[in-house]
Design a protein around this motif. Structure first.
Motif: not given
Length: 205
Positions: A158-163
């Motif tokens: 997943e993308q950094i924004e998700f985490f």
């Protein structure tokens, strides 16, 4: 507290936070003190739940399917592993539990918390962790660790924004449940993290 009284301890955090490294260390420490310890993980912990885990980590699916599969695996895990162990008086150390669902599927996937709360109440009843150790680390640092460890699964990709959303979800839970959550600075050394956990668990010994 009696050593014969089962305890349910969970370990939470975003990818690469180091929680999986600490679980066997804490298990050995507790075992040295005469406590029977069961270590397990979510999703997983039973043959069926591990099959569901494989689907969750490899197959594309909508957020609602992901949520329901998480709880399907969890229900089997609770009935086959967690409840029997606690009934025996064992301690259960679990790599992730329902708190991860609030962080990943609600904060991360934007599923309304009320649906998770309903499933939690229906399928778990009164079962909640005695302690949840939240391994907090900067997302970019955790992902960098994860990439060094192995090929990334569906969640880890997943993308950094998700985490960042997931991390915020954990922060919200920690604020709401101060008696349950123990925030661990996961950027510290392995030994320093172990010491934080042991210090917190002394109240149960």
């Amino acid at each position: 507290m009696s050593k014969n009284l089962g305890r349910f301890i969970t370990f939470e955090g975003t990818e690469g936070a180091g929680k999986s490294t600490q679980i066997p260390v804490i298990k050995d420490w507790l075992s040295d003190q005469g406590i029977n310890v069961v270590t397990t993980r979510e999703p997983g912990g039973t043959d069926l739940s591990e099959k569901i885990r494989h689907l969750l980590l490899t197959e594309n699916m909508c957020a609602e399917t992901e949520l329901l599969l998480m709880f399907a695996a969890r229900k089997e895990h609770i009935e086959q592993v967690i409840k029997p162990a606690l009934k025996r008086g064992d301690w259960v150390l679990c790599d992730r539990f329902t708190e991860a669902t609030y962080a990943y599927q609600s904060a991360g996937r934007a599923i309304d918390r009320q649906y998770i709360a309903y499933l939690e109440s229906w399928l778990q009843g009164e079962l909640k962790p005695n302690y949840t150790f939240w391994f907090d680390i900067e997302v970019v640092d955790g992902i960098a660790r994860a990439k060094k460890r192995q090929a990334l699964d569906r969640f880890e990709n997943e993308q950094i924004e998700f985490f960042e959303k997931v991390r915020s979800g954990y922060a919200k839970l920690a604020e709401e449940r101060p008696g349950q959550f123990v925030k661990i600075n996961a950027a510290l050394s392995i030994d320093d993290i172990t010491l934080q956990i042991k210090t917190a668990l002394q109240k149960f010994l």
